[in-house]
Write an enzyme that holds these catalytic residues in place. Structure first.
Site, mmCIF file in Angstrom:
data_model
loop_
_atom_site.group_PDB
_atom_site.id
_atom_site.type_symbol
_atom_site.label_atom_id
_atom_site.label_comp_id
_atom_site.label_asym_id
_atom_site.label_seq_id
_atom_site.Cartn_x
_atom_site.Cartn_y
_atom_site.Cartn_z
ATOM 1 N NE ARG A 1 25.935 1.555 29.045
ATOM 2 C CZ ARG A 1 25.627 0.620 28.158
ATOM 3 N NH1 ARG A 1 25.050 0.946 27.016
ATOM 4 N NH2 ARG A 1 25.872 -0.652 28.398
ATOM 5 C CB THR B 1 15.706 -2.704 18.867
ATOM 6 O OG1 THR B 1 15.740 -3.908 19.599
ATOM 7 C CG2 THR B 1 14.412 -1.974 19.161
ATOM 8 C CB SER C 1 10.824 -2.063 27.309
ATOM 9 O OG SER C 1 11.709 -1.551 26.316
ATOM 10 C CE LYS D 1 16.990 1.947 19.719
ATOM 11 N NZ LYS D 1 18.127 2.678 19.200
ATOM 12 C CB THR E 1 19.722 -14.166 36.285
ATOM 13 O OG1 THR E 1 20.470 -13.576 35.199
ATOM 14 C CG2 THR E 1 20.471 -13.965 37.585
ATOM 15 C CB VAL E 2 16.827 -18.687 33.229
ATOM 16 C CG1 VAL E 2 15.617 -18.912 32.324
ATOM 17 C CG2 VAL E 2 18.090 -19.208 32.573
ATOM 18 C CG ASP F 1 29.065 9.434 23.499
ATOM 19 O OD1 ASP F 1 28.977 8.343 22.917
ATOM 20 O OD2 ASP F 1 28.528 9.637 24.615
ATOM 21 C CG ASN F 2 25.249 12.900 25.976
ATOM 22 O OD1 ASN F 2 25.527 11.706 25.874
ATOM 23 N ND2 ASN F 2 24.042 13.324 26.334
ATOM 24 C CE1 TYR G 1 16.569 1.230 23.148
ATOM 25 C CE2 TYR G 1 15.873 -1.051 23.443
ATOM 26 C CZ TYR G 1 16.638 -0.101 22.784
ATOM 27 O OH TYR G 1 17.451 -0.490 21.753
ATOM 28 C CG HIS G 2 12.266 -2.875 23.045
ATOM 29 N ND1 HIS G 2 12.490 -3.294 24.337
ATOM 30 C CD2 HIS G 2 13.200 -3.522 22.308
ATOM 31 C CE1 HIS G 2 13.499 -4.148 24.380
ATOM 32 N NE2 HIS G 2 13.960 -4.304 23.149
ATOM 33 C CG ASN H 1 27.892 -9.440 26.691
ATOM 34 O OD1 ASN H 1 28.226 -10.372 25.958
ATOM 35 N ND2 ASN H 1 27.920 -8.191 26.294
ATOM 36 N NE ARG H 2 21.575 -9.861 33.403
ATOM 37 C CZ ARG H 2 21.608 -9.602 34.707
ATOM 38 N NH1 ARG H 2 22.467 -8.717 35.174
ATOM 39 N NH2 ARG H 2 20.779 -10.208 35.546
#
Ligand code: NAD
Ligand code: USQ
Length: 397
Positions: free
Chosen positions: A35, A144, A179, A185, A253-254, A31-32, A181-182, A240-241
């Site tokens: 995060r 993903t 996105s 992948k 927050t929907v 790991d670097n 990000y996606h 989690n949020r």
């Protein structure tokens, strides 16, 4: 088995390292600390206090008697990664070491470039090192479900049989990433598939859904072994949020209409899926795709579940529709196959009141660590269009 866990300090990587170590495997994590750095840069933090990697490894040794090795460095650094692979000679490489947030990747050009550089170049370096150093090793790569997007047809596991102008072929399932990000992948998947076809590597691409929860069998052994739990708009995932929001009295927050449907799974099932993939490796030259989720929910269904559990626990929970910061379908067909991991023996932990209540417990314990300003969504997928004007220089870069 000699196992290398890339991204072994992360939300999923650390619990995975403990799981394989507990099963008697020789585990090295890489790991670097990107995060941890990304959180520092935006002044946010994990809800659960997490100890340093060195401390975690020491506690794990004390509690379990097992050793986990650590190599600190960046997998975009080809020389570093190649040396780690040459010295550890892994039989299985579990690759979590990427920038995992869709909102982060959509924040600015700089963040999008960083995301694709980290993810695509890191994975490309890995493929070359595996080809040259450990061509027989099995790559288990975290992809993903968002690679597929939300097409108006059933989603298969990686490949689809297509009939076109009287001929048929089995080809990669079409990709509509949600996105940048996606999209990274998707690029990874193309490169991994290439490396199996041309260099004969063996690989399993785990197209994982959204993960929730924090507790695993191993992390339960000592509080200092707990994994991170994020709830901020950038790194927190939706369930989690919602659990944090319910406990602190923030409206859930929907985003938009709330019909956005995705595959979800408990963190315990993530570990089991990776274990099943490792125990049943791909063949040389084989590129397998498993869709890794256990249930499908819409955002509104999750909000209703959290509201019901919250009210049973004595919290006042309201659901609020926020203007959707993302560009995504809010009502759509969604039916994805997830048969392959079930066929290998996965026994899912379905989402229910018990899990939500246990997450409430963790939130309540760490309530004084919650940074309220980090909850509200700010990153817009298309800021120019939403604000009806030209982008400012700050937004463009
Ligand atoms: P995470 O950020 O907690 O873990 C990733 C780890 O990789 C971090 O510790 C980070 O420091 C490290 N890392 C990043 N870039 C690196 C680099 N260049 N060199 C070395 N280390 C690096 O994220 P996570 O939620 O544990 O996700 C792990 C993987 O699973 C990611 O690839 C993510 O895309 C994928 N995934 C996550 C979820 C989810 O809901 N959490 C769902 C589907 C897929
Ligand atoms: N959402 C809300 N409100 C919130 C947060 C999210 O309505 O407060 C909605 C989003 O608009 C989206 C859905 O919930 O429609 C899921 O969002 P998310 O932030 O929980 O998950 P996502 O951005 O898709 O990314 C997460 C992980 C990522 C992983 C992905 C799996 O961060 O690493 O790849 O889940 S999947 O969604 O299947 O692609």
């Amino acid at each position: 088995m000699r196992i290398l866990v890339l991204g072994g300090d992360g939300y999923l990587g650390w619990p995975t390292a403990m799981r394989f170590s507990d099963r008697g495997h020789e585990v090295t994590v890489v790991d670097n600390f990107a995060r941890r750095r990304w959180h520092l840069e935006q002044s946010t933090d994990s809800l659960t206090p997490i100890t340093s990697l060195e401390d975690r490894i020491e506690v794990w040794h004390t509690v379990s008697g097992n050793l986990i090795e650590a190599r600190i460095g960046c997998i975009e650094d080809a020389e570093f990664l190649d040396q780690v692979i040459a010295e550890t000679l892994p039989e299985t490489v579990i690759h979590y070491g990427e920038q995992p947030s869709a909102p982060y990747s959509m924040r600015s050009r700089k963040a999008a470039v960083e995301t694709q550089q980290t993810n695509v170049i890191g994975t490309l370096n890995l493929l070359f090192s595996m080809r040259d150093r450990v061509p027989d090793a099995h790559l288990i790569k975290l992809g993903t479900m968002g690679e597929y997007g939300t097409p108006n047809i059933d989603i298969e596991e990686g490949f689809i049989e297509i009939e076109h102008n009287g001929r048929t072929d089995t080809l990669p399932f079409p990709k509509l990433p949600a996105s940048l990000y996606h999209a990274s992948k998707v690029h990874d998947s193309t490169n991994i598939h290439f490396a199996t076809r041309v260099w004969g590597l063996r690989a399993t691409d785990l197209n994982q859904g959204v993960v929730y929860g924090v507790e695993t069998n191993e992390s339960g052994l000592d509080p200092r072994l707990t994994t991170r739990f994020d709830y901020d708009e950038t790194f927190g995932t939706v369930l989690n949020r919602f659990c944090v929001q319910a406990v602190v009295g923030h409206p859930l927050t929907v985003y938009g209409a709330g019909g956005q449907t995705r595959g979800y799974l408990n963190i315990k099932d993530t570990l089991r899926c990776v274990e099943l993939a490792a125990e049943n490796p791909a063949e040389r030259g084989q590129y397998r795709v498993f869709n890794q989720f256990t249930e499908q929910f819409s955002v509104s269904e999750l909000a209703e579940l959290v509201k019901q559990c919250g009210e049973e626990a004595g919290h006042h929970v309201s659901i609020e529709t926020f203007p959707n910061p993302r560009v995504e379908l809010e009502h759509h067909y969604y039916n994805a196959s997830n048969q392959k991991l079930l066929d290998l023996g996965l026994e899912p932990h379905p989402l229910g009141v018990e899990l939500v209540q246990s997450v409430f417990g963790i939130v309540a314990e760490n309530r004084d660590r919650i940074i309220q300003r980090a909850i509200t969504p700010k990153t817009k997928w298309n800021p120019g269009e939403l604000e009806g004007g030209a982008l400012s220089v700050a937004q463009r870069t």
